[in-house]
Design a protein around this motif. Structure first.
Motif, PDB file in Angstrom:
ATOM      1  N   GLY A   1      10.696  11.828  11.621  1.00  0.00           N
ATOM      2  CA  GLY A   1       9.314  11.334  11.776  1.00  0.00           C
ATOM      3  C   GLY A   1       8.944  10.310  10.711  1.00  0.00           C
ATOM      4  N   HIS A   2       7.861   9.593  11.019  1.00  0.00           N
ATOM      5  CA  HIS A   2       7.401   8.479  10.194  1.00  0.00           C
ATOM      6  C   HIS A   2       6.957   8.923   8.803  1.00  0.00           C
ATOM      7  N   ALA A   3       6.319  10.105   8.737  1.00  0.00           N
ATOM      8  CA  ALA A   3       5.799  10.570   7.441  1.00  0.00           C
ATOM      9  C   ALA A   3       6.950  10.801   6.463  1.00  0.00           C
ATOM     10  N   VAL A   4       8.032  11.376   6.954  1.00  0.00           N
ATOM     11  CA  VAL A   4       9.201  11.593   6.094  1.00  0.00           C
ATOM     12  C   VAL A   4       9.792  10.234   5.713  1.00  0.00           C
ATOM     13  N   GLY A   5       9.854   9.328   6.695  1.00  0.00           N
ATOM     14  CA  GLY A   5      10.341   7.966   6.421  1.00  0.00           C
ATOM     15  C   GLY A   5       9.530   7.307   5.318  1.00  0.00           C
ATOM     16  N   ASP A   6       8.196   7.480   5.389  1.00  0.00           N
ATOM     17  CA  ASP A   6       7.321   6.909   4.340  1.00  0.00           C
ATOM     18  C   ASP A   6       7.697   7.467   2.974  1.00  0.00           C
ATOM     19  N   GLU A   7       7.918   8.782   2.951  1.00  0.00           N
ATOM     20  CA  GLU A   7       8.226   9.431   1.679  1.00  0.00           C
ATOM     21  C   GLU A   7       9.551   8.914   1.121  1.00  0.00           C
ATOM     22  N   VAL A   8      10.512   8.670   2.039  1.00  0.00           N
ATOM     23  CA  VAL A   8      11.802   8.119   1.618  1.00  0.00           C
ATOM     24  C   VAL A   8      11.596   6.726   1.002  1.00  0.00           C
ATOM     25  N   LEU A   9      10.765   5.916   1.672  1.00  0.00           N
ATOM     26  CA  LEU A   9      10.513   4.558   1.153  1.00  0.00           C
ATOM     27  C   LEU A   9       9.882   4.629  -0.237  1.00  0.00           C
ATOM     28  N   ARG A  10       8.929   5.553  -0.393  1.00  0.00           N
ATOM     29  CA  ARG A  10       8.265   5.688  -1.705  1.00  0.00           C
ATOM     30  C   ARG A  10       9.281   6.089  -2.780  1.00  0.00           C
TER      31      ARG A  10
ATOM     32  N   ALA B   1       0.817  -1.214   0.000  1.00  0.00           N
ATOM     33  CA  ALA B   1       0.000   0.000   0.000  1.00  0.00           C
ATOM     34  C   ALA B   1       0.848   1.261   0.000  1.00  0.00           C
ATOM     35  N   LEU B   2       2.007   1.233   0.674  1.00  0.00           N
ATOM     36  CA  LEU B   2       2.811   2.463   0.794  1.00  0.00           C
ATOM     37  C   LEU B   2       3.491   2.827  -0.530  1.00  0.00           C
ATOM     38  N   THR B   3       4.137   1.859  -1.154  1.00  0.00           N
ATOM     39  CA  THR B   3       4.959   2.180  -2.335  1.00  0.00           C
ATOM     40  C   THR B   3       4.281   1.847  -3.660  1.00  0.00           C
TER      41      THR B   3
ATOM     42  N   ILE C   1      17.780  -6.273  -1.033  1.00  0.00           N
ATOM     43  CA  ILE C   1      18.286  -4.899  -0.842  1.00  0.00           C
ATOM     44  C   ILE C   1      17.692  -4.341   0.444  1.00  0.00           C
ATOM     45  N   ASP C   2      18.521  -3.927   1.342  1.00  0.00           N
ATOM     46  CA  ASP C   2      18.045  -3.360   2.620  1.00  0.00           C
ATOM     47  C   ASP C   2      18.674  -1.981   2.774  1.00  0.00           C
ATOM     48  N   LEU C   3      17.824  -0.978   3.115  1.00  0.00           N
ATOM     49  CA  LEU C   3      18.354   0.381   3.230  1.00  0.00           C
ATOM     50  C   LEU C   3      19.269   0.481   4.444  1.00  0.00           C
ATOM     51  N   ASP C   4      20.267   1.333   4.360  1.00  0.00           N
ATOM     52  CA  ASP C   4      21.149   1.629   5.501  1.00  0.00           C
ATOM     53  C   ASP C   4      20.776   3.013   6.026  1.00  0.00           C
ATOM     54  N   GLY C   5      20.692   3.113   7.345  1.00  0.00           N
ATOM     55  CA  GLY C   5      20.453   4.424   7.962  1.00  0.00           C
ATOM     56  C   GLY C   5      19.010   4.885   7.888  1.00  0.00           C
ATOM     57  N   PHE C   6      18.119   4.001   7.552  1.00  0.00           N
ATOM     58  CA  PHE C   6      16.721   4.417   7.424  1.00  0.00           C
ATOM     59  C   PHE C   6      16.093   4.725   8.782  1.00  0.00           C
ATOM     60  N   LYS C   7      16.463   3.911   9.781  1.00  0.00           N
ATOM     61  CA  LYS C   7      15.890   4.113  11.129  1.00  0.00           C
ATOM     62  C   LYS C   7      16.183   5.527  11.634  1.00  0.00           C
ATOM     63  N   ASP C   8      17.409   6.004  11.326  1.00  0.00           N
ATOM     64  CA  ASP C   8      17.801   7.346  11.785  1.00  0.00           C
ATOM     65  C   ASP C   8      16.901   8.418  11.162  1.00  0.00           C
ATOM     66  N   ILE C   9      16.545   8.211   9.885  1.00  0.00           N
ATOM     67  CA  ILE C   9      15.659   9.202   9.216  1.00  0.00           C
ATOM     68  C   ILE C   9      14.301   9.217   9.903  1.00  0.00           C
ATOM     69  N   ASN C  10      13.807   8.027  10.135  1.00  0.00           N
ATOM     70  CA  ASN C  10      12.529   7.898  10.848  1.00  0.00           C
ATOM     71  C   ASN C  10      12.592   8.616  12.188  1.00  0.00           C
ATOM     72  N   ASP C  11      13.679   8.288  12.925  1.00  0.00           N
ATOM     73  CA  ASP C  11      13.802   8.833  14.285  1.00  0.00           C
ATOM     74  C   ASP C  11      13.967  10.347  14.258  1.00  0.00           C
TER      75      ASP C  11
ATOM     76  N   ALA D   1       9.129  -5.909   3.327  1.00  0.00           N
ATOM     77  CA  ALA D   1       8.684  -5.351   4.608  1.00  0.00           C
ATOM     78  C   ALA D   1       9.613  -4.189   4.934  1.00  0.00           C
ATOM     79  N   GLY D   2       9.199  -3.309   5.871  1.00  0.00           N
ATOM     80  CA  GLY D   2      10.059  -2.219   6.338  1.00  0.00           C
ATOM     81  C   GLY D   2      10.875  -1.603   5.216  1.00  0.00           C
ATOM     82  N   ASP D   3      12.224  -1.650   5.375  1.00  0.00           N
ATOM     83  CA  ASP D   3      13.086  -1.061   4.342  1.00  0.00           C
ATOM     84  C   ASP D   3      13.780  -2.140   3.528  1.00  0.00           C
TER      85      ASP D   3
ATOM     86  N   ALA E   1      26.929  -8.433   3.735  1.00  0.00           N
ATOM     87  CA  ALA E   1      27.362  -7.177   3.104  1.00  0.00           C
ATOM     88  C   ALA E   1      27.169  -6.014   4.072  1.00  0.00           C
ATOM     89  N   LYS E   2      26.073  -6.056   4.877  1.00  0.00           N
ATOM     90  CA  LYS E   2      25.800  -4.954   5.808  1.00  0.00           C
ATOM     91  C   LYS E   2      26.852  -4.907   6.913  1.00  0.00           C
ATOM     92  N   ARG E   3      27.277  -6.126   7.338  1.00  0.00           N
ATOM     93  CA  ARG E   3      28.274  -6.190   8.418  1.00  0.00           C
ATOM     94  C   ARG E   3      29.655  -5.779   7.912  1.00  0.00           C
TER      95      ARG E   3
HETATM   96  N1  LIG Z   1       8.418   5.296   7.860  1.00  0.00           N
HETATM   97  C1  LIG Z   1       8.307   3.972   7.885  1.00  0.00           C
HETATM   98  N2  LIG Z   1       9.116   3.232   8.607  1.00  0.00           N
HETATM   99  C2  LIG Z   1       9.029   1.903   8.631  1.00  0.00           C
HETATM  100  C3  LIG Z   1       8.081   1.260   7.871  1.00  0.00           C
HETATM  101  N3  LIG Z   1       8.216  -0.087   8.055  1.00  0.00           N
HETATM  102  C4  LIG Z   1       9.242  -0.252   8.895  1.00  0.00           C
HETATM  103  N4  LIG Z   1       9.740   0.964   9.258  1.00  0.00           N
HETATM  104  C5  LIG Z   1      10.840   1.264  10.119  1.00  0.00           C
HETATM  105  O1  LIG Z   1      12.018   1.044   9.376  1.00  0.00           O
HETATM  106  C6  LIG Z   1      13.054   0.856  10.297  1.00  0.00           C
HETATM  107  C7  LIG Z   1      13.874  -0.298   9.805  1.00  0.00           C
HETATM  108  O2  LIG Z   1      14.892  -0.495  10.766  1.00  0.00           O
HETATM  109  P1  LIG Z   1      16.325  -0.871  10.412  1.00  0.00           P
HETATM  110  O3  LIG Z   1      16.273  -2.012   9.429  1.00  0.00           O
HETATM  111  O4  LIG Z   1      17.075  -1.061  11.683  1.00  0.00           O
HETATM  112  O5  LIG Z   1      16.792   0.396   9.672  1.00  0.00           O
HETATM  113  P2  LIG Z   1      18.215   0.884   9.326  1.00  0.00           P
HETATM  114  O6  LIG Z   1      18.435   2.136  10.079  1.00  0.00           O
HETATM  115  O7  LIG Z   1      18.300   0.943   7.853  1.00  0.00           O
HETATM  116  O8  LIG Z   1      19.199  -0.214   9.919  1.00  0.00           O
HETATM  117  P3  LIG Z   1      19.895  -1.380   9.152  1.00  0.00           P
HETATM  118  O9  LIG Z   1      18.854  -2.078   8.346  1.00  0.00           O
HETATM  119  O10 LIG Z   1      20.478  -2.232  10.213  1.00  0.00           O
HETATM  120  O11 LIG Z   1      20.898  -0.733   8.257  1.00  0.00           O
HETATM  121  C8  LIG Z   1      12.416   0.583  11.643  1.00  0.00           C
HETATM  122  O12 LIG Z   1      12.587   1.755  12.465  1.00  0.00           O
HETATM  123  C9  LIG Z   1      10.950   0.395  11.320  1.00  0.00           C
HETATM  124  O13 LIG Z   1      10.090   0.877  12.372  1.00  0.00           O
HETATM  125  C10 LIG Z   1       7.195   2.051   7.098  1.00  0.00           C
HETATM  126  O14 LIG Z   1       6.319   1.561   6.405  1.00  0.00           O
HETATM  127  N5  LIG Z   1       7.336   3.408   7.118  1.00  0.00           N
END
Ligand SMILES: Nc1nc2c(ncn2[C@@H]2O[C@H](COP(=O)(O)OP(=O)(O)OP(=O)(O)O)[C@@H](O)[C@H]2O)c(=O)[nH]1
Length: 474
Positions: A357-366, A311-313, A344-354, A386-388, A458-460
């Motif tokens: 905020g979540h809305a910006v994180g959503d936009e990044v994912l999109r 639904a998000l992307t 493929i897993d994003l790096d540093g995504f949690k920091d953007i969220n934190d 799932a997630g990133d 690769a992440k490690r």
């Molecule tokens: N904004 C947003 N965040 C999400 C969504 N699904 C999962 N997340 C968040 O994405 C983050 C994923 O965490 P991590 O995999 O540790 O993110 P990271 O900072 O890239 O860390 P590494 O994967 O270890 O590199 C978590 O904080 C989840 O709460 C979503 O649909 N939208």
């Protein structure tokens, strides 16, 4: 011969008799040879100059057939037959001048000076006496027993003619009512006859098919009418057309097909079809009814799409990914091609969220989803797990390290480019793991698991841009 007594039966009223006569719709109709023959035979057998087939209406008696008279009706109050239809057997009056019931009638007193009358009622199946078969003469006389019996039998035949007329009118009015009902139905109705030629094509069916029926052989129905399978694309094989299936003897229940009439929106209809058989079992053709389920089909397709979409992307989701991966593996096995899956897993995504905020994180994912899709080749299949986390099936990929390095570089360049989200400049990286296998060794779950494990490695280990594992290895 039916014996009835409507003179004594309170159910047999004159009003009922007149209604039954009116239902025959026979008054003032042109002469018919079958009735003419009856009158002619009656005159010849009884050896009289005048014979009539009469129908006694409220105000007059009218002659459906006549021999020896040059007028075709008399007023009811001058009609001898009024007396004849009051009884169920032959009325014979040897001398009307000597009979008080008839002596004062104008045609007895004056021209044509009738003296003799014999009339046998025409009795219908329900017992109604519509009129008579009567014979008349200008001299007094008596009929022989044979002549009387002949009159009775001829009258019965004339009554049969009237009954078959009633049945024909009844059949026609039923057919007209059914035709009207068919035309008014919101469902489509199509029939073919015993030779398979299209017959009924009611208004709804005509509207949906955009054309009138034609003498088309069944093999041409799909192409001519644009009939497709429920997927809306595959033209129906002629033997899959519901009406053709029913014509071949099958009972069809709820077959969904799509009618693609040029210039109209495709219409999904649910078809029920049955063979039509005569009581002796021989084929009379087939009938097919069609119920418009376009809206439901559209809704259920939308539900399917929703169930397969993130639904998000807007990317395919985990369910869609596995379904597609299975199809892709089957294709690879047929072509004996190696398979490659990227995790493929994003790096540093949690920091953007934190931080934002979540809305910006959503936009990044999109935005990342969009960039990943843009960096894929035609035929590649990308999904958000799932997630990133994203996964990618590489179509016709070469598992050689150099080729995978080029893929990884393209993805990392796409995701690594600066992001402008909500007025902020942001950056994410990504870790990529590849799992490769030969077509015969590749298993969907295992491939994904191995690609995930490669991505973690690769992440490690940030000294490598990506990790490749051979999923054939345990
Ligand atoms: N904004 C947003 N965040 C999400 C969504 N699904 C999962 N997340 C968040 O994405 C983050 C994923 O965490 P991590 O995999 O540790 O993110 P990271 O900072 O890239 O860390 P590494 O994967 O270890 O590199 C978590 O904080 C989840 O709460 C979503 O649909 N939208």
């Amino acid at each position: 011969m039916p014996s009835t007594h409507h003179d004594t039966d309170p159910g047999m009223t004159e009003a009922g008799r007149l209604r039954a006569l009116a239902e025959l719709q026979i008054m003032d109709t042109p002469p018919e040879s079958a009735f003419d023959d009856v009158a002619w035979l009656a005159a010849s057998i009884c050896q009289v100059p005048i014979a009539l087939v009469t129908l006694v209406d409220a105000e007059r008696q009218w002659f459906k057939a006549r021999c020896g008279l040059d007028f075709d009706s008399t007023p009811r109050n001058e009609a001898f037959c009024t007396h004849a239809i009051a009884q169920s057997d032959l009325l014979e009056v040897p001398d009307m001048r000597a009979d008080a019931r008839f002596a004062g009638y104008p045609s007895v007193l004056g021209a044509p000076h009738l003296r003799f009358y014999a009339g046998m009622p025409l009795i219908g199946e329900a017992g109604w006496r519509y009129g008579t078969l009567c014979v008349m003469d200008r001299t007094t006389r008596r009929l022989s027993d044979v002549q009387r019996e002949s009159l009775r039998r001829l009258a019965a035949r004339a009554a049969d003619l009237l009954e078959s007329r009633r049945q024909r009118i009844l059949g026609e009015s039923r057919a007209a009512a059914i035709a009207e009902l068919l035309e008014a139905l919101p469902d489509g109705v199509v029939t073919c006859d015993g030779s398979g030629t299209l017959q009924e094509f009611n208004k709804t069916a005509r509207d949906w098919h955009g054309v009138d029926p034609r003498a088309l052989p069944p093999a041409q129905w799909p192409a001519y009418f644009g009939l497709c399978e429920a997927d809306g694309r595959t033209l129906l094989a002629p033997e899959r057309v519901p009406l053709a299936r029913a014509y071949a003897g099958e009972k069809v229940r709820g077959q969904a097909i799509v009618i693609r009439t040029p210039g109209m929106e495709p219409r999904t209809v649910s078809c029920n079809a049955s063979p039509l058989r005569a009581p002796d079992g021989h084929s009379l053709g087939a009938v097919c009814t069609m119920h418009d389920i376009t809206t439901q089909a559209h809704e259920s397709r939308q539900m399917e799409v929703l169930a397969m979409t993130d639904a998000l992307t807007g990317l395919p989701n985990r369910t869609a990914w596995f379904a597609e991966l299975e199809r892709a593996l089957a294709r690879a096995r047929r072509a004996d091609l190696p398979v490659v899956v990227a995790f493929i897993d994003l790096d540093g995504f949690k920091d953007i969220n934190d931080a934002h905020g979540h809305a910006v994180g959503d936009e990044v994912l999109r935005e990342c989803a969009h960039r990943l899709q843009a960096s894929c080749r035609q035929g590649d299949y990308i999904a958000r797990l799932a997630g990133d986390e994203f996964v990618l099936f590489l179509d016709h990929a070469n598992p050689a390290a150099a080729d995978l390095a080029a893929v990884a570089q393209r993805i990392q360049a796409a995701l690594g480019a600066p992001l402008q989200i909500a007025g902020r400049a942001l950056a994410v990286g990504c870790s990529i793991g590849f799992a490769t296998a030969t077509a015969d060794q590749a298993r969907a779950e295992h491939l994904l698991h191995q690609a995930d494990a490669a991505m973690y490695r690769a992440k490690r280990d940030k000294s490598v841009p990506f990790v490749v594992v051979d999923a054939a290895q345990p």
